[in-house]
Enzyme design. Structure first.
Site, PDB file in Angstrom:
ATOM      1  N   HIS A 117       0.812  -1.213   0.000  1.00 14.60           N
ATOM      2  CA  HIS A 117       0.000   0.000   0.000  1.00 14.60           C
ATOM      3  C   HIS A 117       0.845   1.262   0.000  1.00 14.60           C
ATOM      4  O   HIS A 117       0.501   2.255  -0.620  1.00 14.60           O
ATOM      5  CB  HIS A 117      -0.942   0.012   1.194  1.00 14.60           C
ATOM      6  CG  HIS A 117      -2.024  -0.975   1.033  1.00 14.60           C
ATOM      7  ND1 HIS A 117      -2.850  -0.969  -0.067  1.00 14.60           N
ATOM      8  CD2 HIS A 117      -2.404  -2.010   1.785  1.00 14.60           C
ATOM      9  CE1 HIS A 117      -3.690  -1.954   0.041  1.00 14.60           C
ATOM     10  NE2 HIS A 117      -3.444  -2.611   1.151  1.00 14.60           N
ATOM     11  N   ARG A 171      -7.124  -9.219 -14.592  1.00 15.60           N
ATOM     12  CA  ARG A 171      -6.820 -10.651 -14.447  1.00 15.60           C
ATOM     13  C   ARG A 171      -7.683 -11.236 -13.317  1.00 15.60           C
ATOM     14  O   ARG A 171      -7.271 -11.273 -12.167  1.00 15.60           O
ATOM     15  CB  ARG A 171      -5.349 -10.852 -14.116  1.00 15.60           C
ATOM     16  CG  ARG A 171      -4.373 -10.477 -15.233  1.00 15.60           C
ATOM     17  CD  ARG A 171      -2.939 -10.710 -14.767  1.00 15.60           C
ATOM     18  NE  ARG A 171      -1.991 -10.798 -15.866  1.00 15.60           N
ATOM     19  CZ  ARG A 171      -1.125  -9.834 -16.173  1.00 15.60           C
ATOM     20  NH1 ARG A 171      -1.102  -8.724 -15.476  1.00 15.60           N
ATOM     21  NH2 ARG A 171      -0.277  -9.996 -17.178  1.00 15.60           N
ATOM     22  N   ARG A 224     -10.950 -10.181 -18.369  1.00 14.36           N
ATOM     23  CA  ARG A 224     -10.563 -11.456 -18.966  1.00 14.36           C
ATOM     24  C   ARG A 224     -11.147 -12.580 -18.126  1.00 14.36           C
ATOM     25  O   ARG A 224     -11.065 -12.549 -16.901  1.00 14.36           O
ATOM     26  CB  ARG A 224      -9.039 -11.557 -18.982  1.00 14.36           C
ATOM     27  CG  ARG A 224      -8.546 -12.885 -19.504  1.00 14.36           C
ATOM     28  CD  ARG A 224      -7.048 -12.902 -19.659  1.00 14.36           C
ATOM     29  NE  ARG A 224      -6.369 -13.098 -18.391  1.00 14.36           N
ATOM     30  CZ  ARG A 224      -5.048 -13.107 -18.262  1.00 14.36           C
ATOM     31  NH1 ARG A 224      -4.284 -12.895 -19.317  1.00 14.36           N
ATOM     32  NH2 ARG A 224      -4.485 -13.306 -17.097  1.00 14.36           N
ATOM     33  N   GLU A 279      -2.321 -15.004 -27.867  1.00 15.14           N
ATOM     34  CA  GLU A 279      -1.102 -15.246 -27.097  1.00 15.14           C
ATOM     35  C   GLU A 279      -0.499 -16.607 -27.393  1.00 15.14           C
ATOM     36  O   GLU A 279       0.366 -17.091 -26.660  1.00 15.14           O
ATOM     37  CB  GLU A 279      -1.356 -15.068 -25.591  1.00 15.14           C
ATOM     38  CG  GLU A 279      -2.554 -15.774 -25.035  1.00 15.14           C
ATOM     39  CD  GLU A 279      -2.797 -15.472 -23.552  1.00 15.14           C
ATOM     40  OE1 GLU A 279      -1.920 -14.886 -22.880  1.00 15.14           O
ATOM     41  OE2 GLU A 279      -3.869 -15.852 -23.049  1.00 15.14           O
ATOM     42  N   ASN A 314       3.406 -11.770 -23.155  1.00 14.83           N
ATOM     43  CA  ASN A 314       4.124 -12.590 -22.173  1.00 14.83           C
ATOM     44  C   ASN A 314       4.078 -14.058 -22.600  1.00 14.83           C
ATOM     45  O   ASN A 314       5.082 -14.770 -22.585  1.00 14.83           O
ATOM     46  CB  ASN A 314       3.512 -12.447 -20.777  1.00 14.83           C
ATOM     47  CG  ASN A 314       3.439 -11.001 -20.333  1.00 14.83           C
ATOM     48  OD1 ASN A 314       4.132 -10.162 -20.887  1.00 14.83           O
ATOM     49  ND2 ASN A 314       2.607 -10.709 -19.352  1.00 14.83           N
ATOM     50  N   ASP A 315       2.882 -14.496 -22.972  1.00 14.13           N
ATOM     51  CA  ASP A 315       2.753 -15.874 -23.427  1.00 14.13           C
ATOM     52  C   ASP A 315       3.147 -16.043 -24.889  1.00 14.13           C
ATOM     53  O   ASP A 315       3.793 -17.028 -25.248  1.00 14.13           O
ATOM     54  CB  ASP A 315       1.309 -16.361 -23.221  1.00 14.13           C
ATOM     55  CG  ASP A 315       1.092 -16.819 -21.798  1.00 14.13           C
ATOM     56  OD1 ASP A 315       1.966 -17.536 -21.273  1.00 14.13           O
ATOM     57  OD2 ASP A 315       0.070 -16.451 -21.195  1.00 14.13           O
ATOM     58  N   ARG A 334       8.596 -18.796 -19.511  1.00 17.32           N
ATOM     59  CA  ARG A 334       8.707 -17.460 -18.917  1.00 17.32           C
ATOM     60  C   ARG A 334       9.019 -17.494 -17.426  1.00 17.32           C
ATOM     61  O   ARG A 334       9.352 -16.488 -16.823  1.00 17.32           O
ATOM     62  CB  ARG A 334       7.445 -16.622 -19.207  1.00 17.32           C
ATOM     63  CG  ARG A 334       6.175 -17.150 -18.590  1.00 17.32           C
ATOM     64  CD  ARG A 334       4.952 -16.469 -19.195  1.00 17.32           C
ATOM     65  NE  ARG A 334       4.347 -15.514 -18.281  1.00 17.32           N
ATOM     66  CZ  ARG A 334       3.097 -15.067 -18.374  1.00 17.32           C
ATOM     67  NH1 ARG A 334       2.326 -15.454 -19.390  1.00 17.32           N
ATOM     68  NH2 ARG A 334       2.603 -14.229 -17.511  1.00 17.32           N
ATOM     69  N   CYS A 340      -1.581  -6.224 -24.245  1.00 15.34           N
ATOM     70  CA  CYS A 340      -1.638  -6.104 -22.787  1.00 15.34           C
ATOM     71  C   CYS A 340      -0.524  -6.862 -22.087  1.00 15.34           C
ATOM     72  O   CYS A 340      -0.500  -6.946 -20.866  1.00 15.34           O
ATOM     73  CB  CYS A 340      -3.003  -6.536 -22.264  1.00 15.34           C
ATOM     74  SG  CYS A 340      -3.336  -8.281 -22.528  1.00 15.34           S
TER      75      CYS A 340
HETATM   76  C1  PEP Z   1       0.208 -12.265 -21.533  1.00 17.58           C
HETATM   77  O1  PEP Z   1       0.367 -13.472 -21.678  1.00 17.58           O
HETATM   78  O2  PEP Z   1       0.879 -11.407 -22.141  1.00 17.58           O
HETATM   79  C2  PEP Z   1      -0.797 -11.752 -20.593  1.00 17.58           C
HETATM   80  C3  PEP Z   1      -1.082 -10.469 -20.533  1.00 17.58           C
HETATM   81  O3  PEP Z   1      -1.408 -12.643 -19.774  1.00 17.58           O
HETATM   82  P1  PEP Z   1      -0.737 -13.248 -18.444  1.00 17.58           P
HETATM   83  O4  PEP Z   1       0.533 -12.494 -18.190  1.00 17.58           O
HETATM   84  O5  PEP Z   1      -1.745 -13.086 -17.372  1.00 17.58           O
HETATM   85  O6  PEP Z   1      -0.534 -14.671 -18.841  1.00 17.58           O
HETATM   86 MG    MG Z   2      -1.122 -14.812 -20.941  1.00 14.19          MG
END
Ligand code: PEP
Ligand code: MG
Length: 590
Positions: free
Chosen positions: A199, A306, A342, A441, A464-465, A475, A512
């Site tokens: 916080h 999320r 999502r 993704e 990210n994925d 990752r 995202c």
């Molecule tokens: C991603 O995969 O880029 C994503 C935003 O989802 P997460 O990081 O929650 O898998």
């Molecule tokens: Mg993802």
């Protein structure tokens, strides 16, 4: 102000709110209350439960008052943290368990509250995700308030902070941080505990006050009145600095101030390139408390909520009502701005309830996200019903994670339609139809993006994925982290074709993943033609500043030169060099 006599002490912590501050230490030591431990006679059990009820009600009223005050002075977003505390007071996991201990173990309410709080905190301790782990301090604040009220102690005592103070504490409650930030007398915060999402961090960032948390034993090593120089960007605390060090701090302070002023001055301006390309900058969130900071940094909506974080590490998943309330709260707080929620991305590294599921040999490629939902239909339907109901209260967009093929999208959409019909027949109010999109993704979704675009209302690229699966880089695995390259030519080509597919079909395309908020990639993403980028609060002003200073035409030139190169290292070196050349001194370093 000579400081030479006292030796300088240098402490390292985590810089969570950028900027530099110099001031005198104000030590806030909220003494913990000693909890009386008593065994009860049978006849004392019911009166004890009544005493608990009264203390819970009083705590609730106090939090409501604090929240109202905060709404007036800070705006409604900050008050969400206190609302979360109020919700905890009504959470059966807390209240029912305390009552049960009073009845079954025949112990006094103070002791029962502490025991339940300890148990809940322990649950948070074992969570790998830092944000979630930090929430154990919320449990502590709430428990402390209830215990103090049970004992008839003064709660929410205002403290007189002298002007130009650096507040030093073991840990700070949201109410304390907000109160002190509001006083206008505090120039920075240093705490022993905490991380990026504590916080102190959230409020300090929202108030643009430099903060260093997780600084070990700072509160024991710093004495009241010590001169403290704090660097919230580098996570550095100098206690009683030399005159030379102080001069350097003042110089850095000046530079940061100019940068921050320039960035925040654009908070309400659109992220529009000099040749008229407009990108919507929105926020990523896991918990409603993050909205305050997102809005303070100019988020134009939520690009990724999320929702699975609500499901982690609890005995049973949240029901339709609890989910509905959470989604509705977010939609209402965002007041008509687009909110992209999502559906559950459970499975993989995010497992609900410990021990309930067999560990999969390869979780990233296992039963996760949309696959998990389609295999657990009732769980999925509960969320879809909650979302359909919440859609009446704001500007909802919904998306499915980890779509690999059209069948999954169709299956998920037909489940949504079935829920819509079911609610309609039962006369339950739901909103108008809302856009239903997909996360792109996986390489598979990217390769058939043209087809998916025929049935998805929008795309949101989860880099990210997407990078993990495209480059075959786990990752989560530190050993191969050096190969995780957002500027790999294969990634850039994939992004190009996904945006192209969306353009051709006339649907919006967002990003995202973490790549969206890293300033290094801002021009490349402008060039690629994303409609929306979703990131954490602190990244928004910088990305906006870059976009506003560049033209799409020059960004395209930069990208096409970069994509003529071959190795990820060459591309990255070139882009960093160009970004440094264009924006040196204003944003960066790159
Ligand atoms: C991603 O995969 O880029 C994503 C935003 O989802 P997460 O990081 O929650 O898998
Ligand atoms: Mg993802």
């Amino acid at each position: 102000m000579s400081t030479q006599a006292t030796p300088t002490l240098s402490l390292k912590g985590i810089g969570v709110s950028p900027g530099v501050a110099v001031g005198h230490a104000f030590l806030l030591d909220r003494k913990r209350v000693r909890t009386p431990k008593l065994r009860l006679a049978e006849a004392e059990v019911n009166p004890e439960r009544m005493r608990l009820k009264a203390a819970l009600e009083l705590s609730d009223r106090q939090l409501q008052e604090l929240k109202d005050q905060m709404c007036k002075t800070e705006g409604p977003e900050h008050a969400l943290i206190l609302e979360a505390h109020r919700l905890m007071l009504h959470d059966p996991m807390f209240v029912d368990e305390v009552s049960r201990l009073i009845v079954e173990d025949r112990i006094n309410a103070e002791w029962a509250v502490r025991r339940v709080a300890r148990k809940l905190k322990h649950l948070f301790d074992n969570i790998p995700d830092e944000y979630f782990r930090e929430r154990r301090s919320d449990v502590e604040y709430v428990a402390d308030r209830v215990v103090r009220n049970l004992m008839g102690q003064v709660v929410d005592e205002e403290v007189e902070v002298p002007a130009h103070s650096v507040v030093v504490a073991h840990d700070l409650s949201p109410a304390d941080v907000a109160m002190m930030a509001r006083s206008g007398r505090v120039v920075g915060f240093a705490t022993d505990l905490g991380g990026q999402t504590s916080h102190t961090a959230i409020v300090a960032r929202a108030r643009t006050l430099p903060a260093v948390v997780g600084a070990g034993k700072a509160s024991e090593q710093i004495s009241p009145g010590d001169l403290v120089a704090l660097d919230g960007t580098r996570g550095l605390i100098l206690v009683n600095p030399t005159d030379d060090q102080l001069a350097l701090f003042h110089e850095t302070m000046q530079r940061y101030q100019e940068q921050e002023e320039r960035a925040l001055a654009t908070k309400d301006l659109p992220a529009e390139s000099t040749d008229g390309s407009r990108i919507r900058l929105v926020g990523n969130m896991e918990f409603p408390e993050e909205i305050a900071s997102l809005l303070a940094h100019g988020a134009e909506g939520i690009g990724l909520y999320r929702t699975e974080f609500m499901f982690l590490d609890r005995k049973s998943p949240p029901g339709e009502e609890e989910q509905y309330r959470a989604y509705r709260q977010v939609l209402e707080t965002m007041g008509g701005r687009p909110v992209t929620i999502r559906t559950l991305d459970l499975g993989g590294d995010k497992m609900p309830g410990r021990g309930k599921h067999e560990k999969e040999p390869n979780p990233a490629m296992g039963l996760r996200a949309i696959r998990y939902c389609l295999a657990n239909r009732e769980l999925f339907r509960v969320q879809l019903r909650a979302l359909l109901r919440a859609s009446a209260h704001g500007n909802l967009r919904m998306m499915f994670p980890l779509i690999c093929g059209m069948s999954e999208l169709r299956e998920a959409r037909s489940e949504l339609e079935a829920c819509r019909t079911e609610l309609g027949r039962a006369g339950v109010p739901i909103g108008k139809r809302f856009p239903v999109g997909i996360m792109v993704e996986t390489p598979s979704a990217a390769l058939i993006a043209d087809r998916l675009a025929e049935e998805a209302d929008f795309f949101s690229v989860g880099t990210n994925d997407l990078i993990q699966y495209s480059l075959a880089i786990d990752r989560q695995n530190r050993e191969v982290a050096y190969l995780y390259k957002p500027l790999h030519l294969s990634v850039l080509r994939t992004l190009t074709s996904v945006v192209e597919a969306a353009r051709t079909a006339g649907i919006p395309v967002s990003m995202c993943g973490e790549m969206a908020g890293d300033p290094v990639y801002a021009l490349a993403l402008l060039a690629l033609g994303f409609d929306e980028l979703s990131m954490t609060a602190g990244q928004i002003p910088t990305v906006k500043a870059i976009i506003r200073q560049a033209s799409r035409a020059e960004a395209r030139e930069l990208l096409s030169t970069a994509m003529a190169l071959t190795t990820a290292e060459e591309i990255e070196r070139y882009i960093r060099m160009e970004m440094e050349r264009r924006f040196r001194g204003e944003v960066g370093p790159f």
